[in-house]
Design a protein around this motif. Structure first.
Motif, mmCIF file in Angstrom:
data_model
loop_
_atom_site.group_PDB
_atom_site.id
_atom_site.type_symbol
_atom_site.label_atom_id
_atom_site.label_comp_id
_atom_site.label_asym_id
_atom_site.label_seq_id
_atom_site.Cartn_x
_atom_site.Cartn_y
_atom_site.Cartn_z
ATOM 1 N N GLN A 164 2.784 -44.573 24.731
ATOM 2 C CA GLN A 164 2.254 -46.110 25.218
ATOM 3 C C GLN A 164 1.390 -46.631 24.998
ATOM 4 O O GLN A 164 0.278 -46.310 24.578
ATOM 5 C CB GLN A 164 2.445 -45.826 26.949
ATOM 6 C CG GLN A 164 3.892 -45.114 27.532
ATOM 7 C CD GLN A 164 3.966 -45.572 29.180
ATOM 8 O OE1 GLN A 164 2.929 -45.485 29.581
ATOM 9 N NE2 GLN A 164 5.009 -44.794 29.848
ATOM 10 N N LEU A 165 1.655 -48.217 24.453
ATOM 11 C CA LEU A 165 0.646 -48.752 23.870
ATOM 12 C C LEU A 165 0.430 -50.213 25.070
ATOM 13 O O LEU A 165 1.889 -50.024 25.259
ATOM 14 C CB LEU A 165 1.036 -49.012 22.575
ATOM 15 C CG LEU A 165 -0.238 -50.002 21.919
ATOM 16 C CD1 LEU A 165 -1.137 -49.644 21.788
ATOM 17 C CD2 LEU A 165 1.019 -51.312 20.805
ATOM 18 N N TRP A 166 -1.199 -49.914 26.052
ATOM 19 C CA TRP A 166 -1.185 -50.846 26.856
ATOM 20 C C TRP A 166 -1.840 -51.611 26.265
ATOM 21 O O TRP A 166 -2.994 -51.219 25.778
ATOM 22 C CB TRP A 166 -1.533 -50.036 27.688
ATOM 23 C CG TRP A 166 -0.705 -49.206 28.732
ATOM 24 C CD1 TRP A 166 -0.061 -47.699 28.502
ATOM 25 C CD2 TRP A 166 0.449 -49.642 29.519
ATOM 26 N NE1 TRP A 166 0.989 -48.031 29.637
ATOM 27 C CE2 TRP A 166 1.344 -48.294 30.006
ATOM 28 C CE3 TRP A 166 -0.139 -50.948 31.042
ATOM 29 C CZ2 TRP A 166 1.995 -49.114 31.309
ATOM 30 C CZ3 TRP A 166 1.411 -50.612 31.597
ATOM 31 C CH2 TRP A 166 1.651 -50.177 32.246
ATOM 32 N N ASN A 167 -2.030 -53.357 26.802
ATOM 33 C CA ASN A 167 -2.943 -54.055 26.877
ATOM 34 C C ASN A 167 -3.737 -53.874 27.748
ATOM 35 O O ASN A 167 -3.402 -54.611 28.882
ATOM 36 C CB ASN A 167 -2.927 -55.506 26.360
ATOM 37 C CG ASN A 167 -3.512 -56.619 25.717
ATOM 38 O OD1 ASN A 167 -4.854 -56.601 26.856
ATOM 39 N ND2 ASN A 167 -3.329 -57.348 25.303
ATOM 40 N N VAL A 168 -4.879 -53.473 27.945
ATOM 41 C CA VAL A 168 -6.338 -53.359 28.897
ATOM 42 C C VAL A 168 -6.527 -54.898 29.586
ATOM 43 O O VAL A 168 -6.823 -54.783 30.709
ATOM 44 C CB VAL A 168 -6.658 -52.447 28.507
ATOM 45 C CG1 VAL A 168 -6.440 -51.123 28.319
ATOM 46 C CG2 VAL A 168 -7.438 -52.912 27.261
ATOM 47 N N SER A 169 -6.089 -56.051 28.837
ATOM 48 C CA SER A 169 -6.622 -57.002 29.512
ATOM 49 C C SER A 169 -5.596 -57.779 30.556
ATOM 50 O O SER A 169 -5.646 -58.531 31.570
ATOM 51 C CB SER A 169 -6.811 -57.835 28.270
ATOM 52 O OG SER A 169 -7.915 -57.522 27.551
ATOM 53 N N THR A 170 -4.640 -57.741 29.725
ATOM 54 C CA THR A 170 -3.462 -57.946 30.458
ATOM 55 C C THR A 170 -2.786 -57.078 31.670
ATOM 56 O O THR A 170 -2.070 -57.153 32.289
ATOM 57 C CB THR A 170 -2.204 -58.755 29.450
ATOM 58 O OG1 THR A 170 -1.684 -57.478 28.979
ATOM 59 C CG2 THR A 170 -2.962 -59.674 28.843
ATOM 60 N N MET A 171 -3.216 -56.216 31.066
ATOM 61 C CA MET A 171 -2.634 -54.756 31.964
ATOM 62 C C MET A 171 -0.736 -54.323 31.969
ATOM 63 O O MET A 171 -0.802 -54.670 32.291
ATOM 64 C CB MET A 171 -2.554 -54.656 33.006
ATOM 65 C CG MET A 171 -3.901 -54.127 33.574
ATOM 66 S SD MET A 171 -5.146 -54.633 34.905
ATOM 67 C CE MET A 171 -5.100 -56.170 35.380
ATOM 68 N N LYS A 172 -0.900 -54.958 30.930
ATOM 69 C CA LYS A 172 0.958 -54.553 30.633
ATOM 70 C C LYS A 172 1.501 -53.757 29.837
ATOM 71 O O LYS A 172 0.689 -53.521 28.482
ATOM 72 C CB LYS A 172 1.507 -56.743 29.860
ATOM 73 C CG LYS A 172 1.181 -56.968 30.534
ATOM 74 C CD LYS A 172 1.674 -58.573 30.588
ATOM 75 C CE LYS A 172 2.000 -59.439 31.736
ATOM 76 N NZ LYS A 172 1.977 -61.181 31.007
ATOM 77 N N MET A 173 2.401 -53.218 28.982
ATOM 78 C CA MET A 173 2.773 -51.870 28.974
ATOM 79 C C MET A 173 3.084 -52.319 27.165
ATOM 80 O O MET A 173 4.208 -53.296 27.443
ATOM 81 C CB MET A 173 3.571 -50.938 29.518
ATOM 82 C CG MET A 173 3.678 -50.210 27.620
ATOM 83 S SD MET A 173 5.169 -47.764 28.323
ATOM 84 C CE MET A 173 6.332 -49.245 28.535
ATOM 85 N N LEU A 174 3.029 -52.808 25.688
ATOM 86 C CA LEU A 174 3.859 -53.365 24.805
ATOM 87 C C LEU A 174 4.605 -52.700 24.195
ATOM 88 O O LEU A 174 6.103 -53.600 23.681
ATOM 89 C CB LEU A 174 2.891 -53.642 24.088
ATOM 90 C CG LEU A 174 1.490 -54.298 24.226
ATOM 91 C CD1 LEU A 174 0.316 -54.112 22.772
ATOM 92 C CD2 LEU A 174 1.399 -56.215 24.863
ATOM 93 N N PHE A 175 4.699 -51.757 23.989
ATOM 94 C CA PHE A 175 6.216 -50.982 23.220
ATOM 95 C C PHE A 175 5.961 -49.552 23.985
ATOM 96 O O PHE A 175 4.469 -49.136 24.170
ATOM 97 C CB PHE A 175 6.263 -50.544 22.184
ATOM 98 C CG PHE A 175 5.408 -50.355 21.610
ATOM 99 C CD1 PHE A 175 3.787 -51.284 20.511
ATOM 100 C CD2 PHE A 175 5.442 -49.064 21.115
ATOM 101 C CE1 PHE A 175 3.524 -50.013 19.915
ATOM 102 C CE2 PHE A 175 4.596 -48.172 20.338
ATOM 103 C CZ PHE A 175 4.270 -48.968 19.474
ATOM 104 N N GLU A 176 6.819 -48.643 24.396
ATOM 105 C CA GLU A 176 6.684 -47.015 24.265
ATOM 106 C C GLU A 176 7.224 -46.395 23.015
ATOM 107 O O GLU A 176 7.801 -45.989 23.212
ATOM 108 C CB GLU A 176 7.428 -46.538 25.802
ATOM 109 C CG GLU A 176 7.802 -45.691 25.911
ATOM 110 C CD GLU A 176 7.832 -45.077 27.523
ATOM 111 O OE1 GLU A 176 7.752 -44.167 28.091
ATOM 112 O OE2 GLU A 176 8.630 -45.567 27.810
#
Length: 319
Positions: A164-176
């Motif tokens: 899983q790729l996460w954006n730790v600033s927005t706390m959203k998963m970008l893709f899996e």
């Protein structure tokens, strides 16, 4: 209470915790766990620079950033500046098993799948986390890494085999990435843009392009066991080093997509960590056999040479 307290074990070099590389100016050092304390070695000559005081529990993860060293024991994260303890962060309810520091973020993951993001701009006692991500019941984190040029993004591998790729600033998963139904045991970013390498429990190494969601090439270890450590060469040689539970280091040629050489007697136990020095053909490795080694890797010679062991008398004290 007894009169004496443990201070330092003679001949104790690294434990089974992956080391952390720290580069300040022209100086590069490696920090290793030694039970309830950590030691810092100079990478050039592998000489001991400093050691920390004893903690209350054994260290099971560590990370370095500038002059700071963050270590994990039990459910706490303890922050040191060189050998001086500055703060203790107690924000996890369960045991923390992974820790990573990059730029102004400290990211920790516990056994319950809680990922906490801490701002690292200042070190304060019980600093409040700036973000919290719950990974879910079907995704058990095993390793994580920051992709080069990917701002504020972290790739996390799982015991179930997915990524899983996460954006730790927005706390959203970008893709899996659904993965390969086998535990992801290690992951590392490559010098090539959008390319990462994933080591699996079945001994396979998968070079993966995150942008196009496809495998570039797959290598297979000849020795049984999981792929625990990976590192890319950065001196112009298209090399990838891998190590696993067999104690063997394999050197792969990415340009020719084949095995370049095998260091069969690299260590007497599992390879815990590998690191190619920046712009140099020097490969550092550590193992559960209580040793750190530095080898020079040369494609023209077909393998590794000039290997040396730190304090080889150590095994006499521990075995």
């Amino acid at each position: 209470m007894g009169i004496f307290e443990p201070f330092r074990a003679i001949g104790y070099i690294p434990s089974g915790v992956p080391f952390s590389i720290q580069r300040l100016g022209n100086e590069t050092s490696v920090t290793v766990s030694v039970g309830k304390a950590f030691q810092v070695y100079n990478c050039g000559k592998l000489t001991l620079v400093l050691f920390s005081p004893q903690l209350h529990h054994k260290i099971h993860a560590l990370a370095s950033y500038l002059d700071f060293t963050s270590v994990v024991y039990a459910a706490d994260i303890c922050v040191f500046k060189r050998a001086h303890q500055l703060a203790t962060w107690s924000r996890h309810s369960g045991k923390v098993n992974s820790l990573m520091v990059f730029r102004d973020h400290a990211i920790s993951v516990d056994v319950d799948g809680n990922l906490l993001i801490l701002g690292f701009k200042g070190v304060e006692e019980n600093y409040a986390p700036v973000g919290h991500i719950m990974m879910g019941d079907k995704f058990t984190p095993t390793c994580m890494m920051h992709l080069d040029t990917y701002l504020n993004k972290v790739l996390i591998g799982s015991q179930e085999g997915g990524l899983q790729l996460w954006n730790v600033s927005t706390m959203k998963m970008l893709f899996e990435v659904k993965g390969w139904d086998l535990s992801v045991t290690s992951c590392v970013s490559s010098p090539a843009l959008d390319v990462v390498t994933v080591g699996c429990a079945d001994g396979k190494i998968r070079v993966y392009n995150t942008r196009y969601d496809e495998e570039v090439v797959t290598f297979t270890h000849s020795m049984p066991g999981a792929v625990i450590a990976l590192s890319f060469g950065t001196d112009g040689q298209p090399l990838l080093a891998s190590g696993g539970s067999s104690g063997v280091i394999s050197i792969w040629n990415l340009e020719k997509r084949k095995l370049q050489s095998v260091v069969r007697e690299a260590h007497d136990s599992s390879i815990i960590a590998l690191h190619f020095s920046a712009n140099e053909p020097a490969l550092m490795s550590s193992s559960a056999d209580n040793s750190i080694k530095s080898d020079y890797v040369d494609c023209k010679r077909g393998g590794c040479y000039n290997s040396f062991l730190v304090l080889p008398y150590a095994s006499a004290f521990l075995k």
